[in-house]
Scaffold this motif. Structure first.
Motif, PDB file in Angstrom:
ATOM      1  N   VAL A  64      47.751  75.763  43.258  1.00 49.91           N
ATOM      2  CA  VAL A  64      47.898  75.254  44.630  1.00 49.91           C
ATOM      3  C   VAL A  64      46.554  75.285  45.358  1.00 49.91           C
ATOM      4  CG1 VAL A  64      48.940  75.724  46.895  1.00 49.91           C
ATOM      5  CG2 VAL A  64      50.342  75.860  44.827  1.00 49.91           C
ATOM      6  N   HIS A  65      45.810  76.365  45.167  1.00 51.24           N
ATOM      7  CA  HIS A  65      44.506  76.518  45.816  1.00 51.24           C
ATOM      8  C   HIS A  65      43.539  75.416  45.399  1.00 51.24           C
ATOM      9  CE1 HIS A  65      41.020  78.240  47.627  1.00 51.24           C
ATOM     10  NE2 HIS A  65      40.500  78.714  46.506  1.00 51.24           N
ATOM     11  N   ILE A  66      43.496  75.120  44.093  1.00 52.96           N
ATOM     12  CA  ILE A  66      42.587  74.093  43.592  1.00 52.96           C
ATOM     13  C   ILE A  66      42.974  72.714  44.119  1.00 52.96           C
ATOM     14  CG2 ILE A  66      41.820  72.877  41.510  1.00 52.96           C
ATOM     15  CD1 ILE A  66      40.519  75.621  41.975  1.00 52.96           C
ATOM     16  N   ILE A  67      44.271  72.430  44.137  1.00 49.36           N
ATOM     17  CA  ILE A  67      44.730  71.133  44.648  1.00 49.36           C
ATOM     18  C   ILE A  67      44.349  70.970  46.119  1.00 49.36           C
ATOM     19  CG2 ILE A  67      46.772  69.736  45.190  1.00 49.36           C
ATOM     20  CD1 ILE A  67      48.090  70.931  42.670  1.00 49.36           C
ATOM     21  N   LEU A  68      44.601  72.017  46.911  1.00 48.67           N
ATOM     22  CA  LEU A  68      44.266  71.954  48.338  1.00 48.67           C
ATOM     23  C   LEU A  68      42.746  71.881  48.551  1.00 48.67           C
ATOM     24  CD1 LEU A  68      46.834  74.476  49.886  1.00 48.67           C
ATOM     25  CD2 LEU A  68      46.873  71.975  49.995  1.00 48.67           C
ATOM     26  N   ASN A  69      41.987  72.589  47.715  1.00 43.25           N
ATOM     27  CA  ASN A  69      40.522  72.486  47.789  1.00 43.25           C
ATOM     28  C   ASN A  69      40.074  71.033  47.606  1.00 43.25           C
ATOM     29  OD1 ASN A  69      39.946  75.139  48.275  1.00 43.25           O
ATOM     30  ND2 ASN A  69      38.899  75.523  46.346  1.00 43.25           N
ATOM     31  N   TYR A  70      40.626  70.408  46.582  1.00 44.54           N
ATOM     32  CA  TYR A  70      40.276  69.022  46.275  1.00 44.54           C
ATOM     33  C   TYR A  70      40.572  68.123  47.476  1.00 44.54           C
ATOM     34  CZ  TYR A  70      40.246  64.473  43.964  1.00 44.54           C
ATOM     35  OH  TYR A  70      39.968  63.163  43.632  1.00 44.54           O
ATOM     36  N   CYS A  71      41.734  68.355  48.091  1.00 48.16           N
ATOM     37  CA  CYS A  71      42.127  67.544  49.248  1.00 48.16           C
ATOM     38  C   CYS A  71      41.185  67.742  50.431  1.00 48.16           C
ATOM     39  CB  CYS A  71      43.559  67.891  49.661  1.00 48.16           C
ATOM     40  SG  CYS A  71      44.819  67.434  48.452  1.00 48.16           S
ATOM     41  N   PHE A  72      40.860  69.005  50.728  1.00 42.08           N
ATOM     42  CA  PHE A  72      40.074  69.295  51.928  1.00 42.08           C
ATOM     43  C   PHE A  72      38.571  69.050  51.747  1.00 42.08           C
ATOM     44  CE2 PHE A  72      43.709  72.175  53.222  1.00 42.08           C
ATOM     45  CZ  PHE A  72      44.079  71.398  54.297  1.00 42.08           C
ATOM     46  N   ILE A  73      38.058  69.263  50.521  1.00 42.17           N
ATOM     47  CA  ILE A  73      36.621  69.069  50.301  1.00 42.17           C
ATOM     48  C   ILE A  73      36.269  67.576  50.209  1.00 42.17           C
ATOM     49  CG2 ILE A  73      34.716  69.414  48.661  1.00 42.17           C
ATOM     50  CD1 ILE A  73      35.951  72.125  47.963  1.00 42.17           C
ATOM     51  N   PHE A  74      37.096  66.826  49.477  1.00 38.78           N
ATOM     52  CA  PHE A  74      36.787  65.414  49.233  1.00 38.78           C
ATOM     53  C   PHE A  74      37.600  64.451  50.103  1.00 38.78           C
ATOM     54  CE2 PHE A  74      36.025  67.749  45.238  1.00 38.78           C
ATOM     55  CZ  PHE A  74      34.650  67.542  45.129  1.00 38.78           C
ATOM     56  N   GLY A  75      38.498  65.008  50.951  1.00 39.99           N
ATOM     57  CA  GLY A  75      39.294  64.151  51.808  1.00 39.99           C
ATOM     58  C   GLY A  75      40.282  63.292  51.044  1.00 39.99           C
ATOM     59  N   ALA A  76      40.832  63.824  49.959  1.00 42.28           N
ATOM     60  CA  ALA A  76      41.746  63.064  49.108  1.00 42.28           C
ATOM     61  C   ALA A  76      43.141  62.980  49.726  1.00 42.28           C
ATOM     62  CB  ALA A  76      41.836  63.725  47.727  1.00 42.28           C
ATOM     63  N   PHE A  77      43.879  61.924  49.333  1.00 42.76           N
ATOM     64  CA  PHE A  77      45.286  61.731  49.733  1.00 42.76           C
ATOM     65  C   PHE A  77      45.478  61.742  51.255  1.00 42.76           C
ATOM     66  CE2 PHE A  77      45.337  64.267  45.707  1.00 42.76           C
ATOM     67  CZ  PHE A  77      45.628  63.197  44.855  1.00 42.76           C
ATOM     68  N   GLY A  78      44.455  61.297  51.977  1.00 42.28           N
ATOM     69  CA  GLY A  78      44.579  61.211  53.424  1.00 42.28           C
ATOM     70  C   GLY A  78      44.317  62.507  54.168  1.00 42.28           C
ATOM     71  N   PHE A  79      43.945  63.586  53.457  1.00 39.83           N
ATOM     72  CA  PHE A  79      43.634  64.855  54.116  1.00 39.83           C
ATOM     73  C   PHE A  79      42.267  64.769  54.798  1.00 39.83           C
ATOM     74  CE2 PHE A  79      47.043  66.353  51.507  1.00 39.83           C
ATOM     75  CZ  PHE A  79      47.519  67.506  52.104  1.00 39.83           C
ATOM     76  N   PRO A  80      42.058  65.554  55.866  1.00 41.24           N
ATOM     77  CA  PRO A  80      40.729  65.569  56.510  1.00 41.24           C
ATOM     78  C   PRO A  80      39.686  66.227  55.610  1.00 41.24           C
ATOM     79  CG  PRO A  80      42.160  67.259  57.457  1.00 41.24           C
ATOM     80  CD  PRO A  80      43.020  66.422  56.549  1.00 41.24           C
ATOM     81  N   GLN A  81      38.441  65.778  55.686  1.00 41.54           N
ATOM     82  CA  GLN A  81      37.353  66.330  54.880  1.00 41.54           C
ATOM     83  C   GLN A  81      36.709  67.473  55.663  1.00 41.54           C
ATOM     84  OE1 GLN A  81      34.829  63.273  53.376  1.00 41.54           O
ATOM     85  NE2 GLN A  81      33.495  64.655  52.225  1.00 41.54           N
ATOM     86  N   TRP A  82      37.223  68.708  55.447  1.00 42.05           N
ATOM     87  CA  TRP A  82      36.848  69.850  56.271  1.00 42.05           C
ATOM     88  C   TRP A  82      35.830  70.795  55.632  1.00 42.05           C
ATOM     89  CZ3 TRP A  82      42.421  71.304  58.346  1.00 42.05           C
ATOM     90  CH2 TRP A  82      42.708  70.474  59.445  1.00 42.05           C
ATOM     91  N   GLY A  83      35.366  70.493  54.441  1.00 44.51           N
ATOM     92  CA  GLY A  83      34.344  71.329  53.809  1.00 44.51           C
ATOM     93  C   GLY A  83      34.788  72.766  53.597  1.00 44.51           C
ATOM     94  N   LEU A  84      33.901  73.719  53.962  1.00 45.75           N
ATOM     95  CA  LEU A  84      34.186  75.135  53.725  1.00 45.75           C
ATOM     96  C   LEU A  84      35.372  75.617  54.568  1.00 45.75           C
ATOM     97  CD1 LEU A  84      33.189  77.510  52.029  1.00 45.75           C
ATOM     98  CD2 LEU A  84      31.757  78.200  53.950  1.00 45.75           C
ATOM     99  N   THR A  85      35.570  75.021  55.734  1.00 48.75           N
ATOM    100  CA  THR A  85      36.744  75.361  56.555  1.00 48.75           C
ATOM    101  C   THR A  85      38.026  75.027  55.799  1.00 48.75           C
ATOM    102  OG1 THR A  85      35.521  74.910  58.598  1.00 48.75           O
ATOM    103  CG2 THR A  85      37.924  74.936  58.745  1.00 48.75           C
ATOM    104  N   GLY A  86      38.027  73.895  55.136  1.00 46.21           N
ATOM    105  CA  GLY A  86      39.186  73.500  54.339  1.00 46.21           C
ATOM    106  C   GLY A  86      39.429  74.444  53.174  1.00 46.21           C
ATOM    107  N   VAL A  87      38.328  74.902  52.542  1.00 44.99           N
ATOM    108  CA  VAL A  87      38.456  75.875  51.441  1.00 44.99           C
ATOM    109  C   VAL A  87      39.112  77.153  51.944  1.00 44.99           C
ATOM    110  CG1 VAL A  87      37.169  77.325  49.816  1.00 44.99           C
ATOM    111  CG2 VAL A  87      36.496  74.943  50.176  1.00 44.99           C
ATOM    112  N   ALA A  88      38.716  77.600  53.130  1.00 47.96           N
ATOM    113  CA  ALA A  88      39.292  78.817  53.715  1.00 47.96           C
ATOM    114  C   ALA A  88      40.784  78.636  53.994  1.00 47.96           C
ATOM    115  CB  ALA A  88      38.556  79.175  55.003  1.00 47.96           C
TER     116      ALA A  88
END
Length: 466
Positions: free
Chosen positions: A173-197
């Motif tokens: 789950v963590h890796i999938i969410l990382n992918y979404c937040f770091i690269f802005g995949a599947f319509g998620f915001p591209q939040w960088g390190l904040t998204g990783v957190a």
């Protein structure tokens, strides 16, 4: 009764305990490497912040490791001596105490992340990222606390498969969410390190819920919410008697590592990033060795509680015979291919040059770690936690930390000198633990206790006919 005994014996066999722990650790390592690789796409500074912050979190975790680790050993001993109800009560007490400690830490890290990072000598250019990451992930320390005690309690009943499956799911789950937040995949915001957190906290929340549900049914008598009002002072004292030296021991290691990270921060962000990358690679070397050492602790605590002293004594040597060759081979593989792996994480030539030297030093470091893990865990399993604590306090701070500052920072010999000090520390503590285990102090005390109980039983049985 015999069937139950045979089943319990199989349940606590070294292999059945070790392989789920190994799979859990291996997949966490694999997914953790992917996590680091993803964070490196943000920047090397982001990697340095994550590595530094994780050292801080590990240091704070020692505050509840005192209870969780002590409870785990007591649970295994109680089950070995067929006192399941007491083991259940120990687990409940540990969960409540650990959760409250987690609440306190979460509030602290949300309130003052920047002053904490500054106090720990984090480079100024990393502070903006550190403030965000520490406040979000640190705010979830209550989840880390709950996961720690729940997983430890479940494993020490002999069920290492359950926590394995949950940890695997959490990391996926963590890796999938990382992918979404770091690269802005599947319509998620591209939040960088904040998204990783945010990804880290979300995956831990889901894992905590599942672990808690498993925990409710892990003992012979299922737990209800009313059971969480239970508190037994005598059993809590048992937890602390074993646990507080474990907490100090663990704290000694983590805080010494945190100090070493601060020394590396003084040397520069390249050294800090290199150490973070090496920490990820080093994990590969001792995965199976660590799994065997942890499984041996559970097994030896169970055998000790059951009064099987000879079997408990021999168990650690089986672990060393298997574990030492494994970590040496793995470290050598890392020397051969580590450079290629590191090039996937960073293109910074200075960082790669530093890591190239550390890979060879790792070949010396890992056998010492294996000896420490196996013998230290075995001493802890029989309750000899004060000895490991004293040894840790003296040599971690005198050699690993003090000499690291002296040679690495003050004399300017850099990260190579710091690694050399860490190697010397591991071997000194390993040799001292070996000498202590050979002396069998706590094992002989247990034998004496069993002889007294046997004599009392014989006398009480014979007294009516006199």
């Amino acid at each position: 009764m015999m069937k139950k005994t045979d089943g319990e014996k199989n349940k606590f066999s070294l292999w059945l305990l070790a392989w789920p722990i190994f799979i859990e650790q291996f997949l966490q390592f694999l997914l953790g490497s992917v996590d680091t690789l993803m964070v490196s796409k943000i920047s090397d500074n982001a990697v340095a912040v994550v590595g530094f912050s994780n050292q801080l979190f590990n240091a704070l975790m020692t505050l509840f490791a005192t209870v969780a680790s002590g409870a785990g050993i007591v649970i295994a001993q109680k089950i070995g001596s067929r006192k399941d109800e007491e083991a259940r009560t120990v687990a409940i007490i540990a969960f409540k105490v650990t959760t409250w400690i987690g609440v306190f830490l979460s509030i602290l890290l949300i309130a003052i992340p920047a002053p904490i990072a500054t106090m720990l000598q984090m480079p100024e250019e990393l502070l903006p990222l550190a403030k965000i990451y520490i406040s979000i992930v640190g705010g979830g320390m209550i989840l880390t606390a709950m996961m720690s005690v729940l997983g430890t309690a479940i494993r020490n009943t002999g069920n290492t498969k359950g926590p394995m499956m949950i940890a695997v799911g959490m990391n996926i789950v963590h890796i999938i969410l990382n992918y979404c937040f770091i690269f802005g995949a599947f319509g998620f915001p591209q939040w960088g390190l904040t998204g990783v957190a945010i990804s880290t906290v979300t995956s831990r929340l889901l894992a905590t819920v599942v672990l808690f549900l498993m925990f409710l049914g892990t003992f012979e008598r299922k737990m209800g919410m009313k059971d969480f009002s239970i508190f037994d002072r005598k059993l809590f004292k048992e937890i602390l008697t074993i646990g507080w030296p474990l907490g100090v021991n663990s704290g000694s290691w983590v805080f010494s590592q945190l100090a070493i990270f601060s020394f590396l921060a003084i040397l520069g962000s390249s050294e800090l990033a290199a150490r973070t990358y090496m920490s990820t690679l080093e994990s590969f070397c001792f995965l199976l060795g660590f799994s065997l050492a942890l499984a041996a602790q559970i097994q030896i605590a169970h055998l000790y509680g059951a009064g099987k002293i000879k079997e408990a004594y021999k168990a650690v040597y089986r672990v060393l015979a298997i574990g030492l060759p494994l970590v040496i081979v793995n470290a050598f593989i890392l020397v051969l291919f580590g450079g290629n792996v590191l090039s996937l994480f960073t293109k910074d030539q200075e960082i790669l040059t530093i890591c190239a030297s550390l890979l060879w030093m790792n070949l010396l470091l890992q056998p010492g770690k294996m000896i420490n893990m196996a013998l230290g865990n075995s001493l802890n399993a029989v309750g000899d936690t004060r000895y490991t604590m004293i040894v840790s306090l003296i040599f971690m701070w005198l050699i690993a930390t003090g000499c690291s500052y002296l040679y690495g920072v003050h004399l300017g010999w850099g990260i190579i000198a710091i690694y050399a000090c860490m190697i010397v520390d591991e071997y000194i503590r390993g040799v001292l633990s070996f000498v202590r285990w050979r002396g069998r102090k706590y094992l002989r005390m247990k034998e004496t206790e069993l002889e007294r109980e046997s004599t009392k039983f014989t006398e009480s049985f014979a007294s009516p006919s006199m």
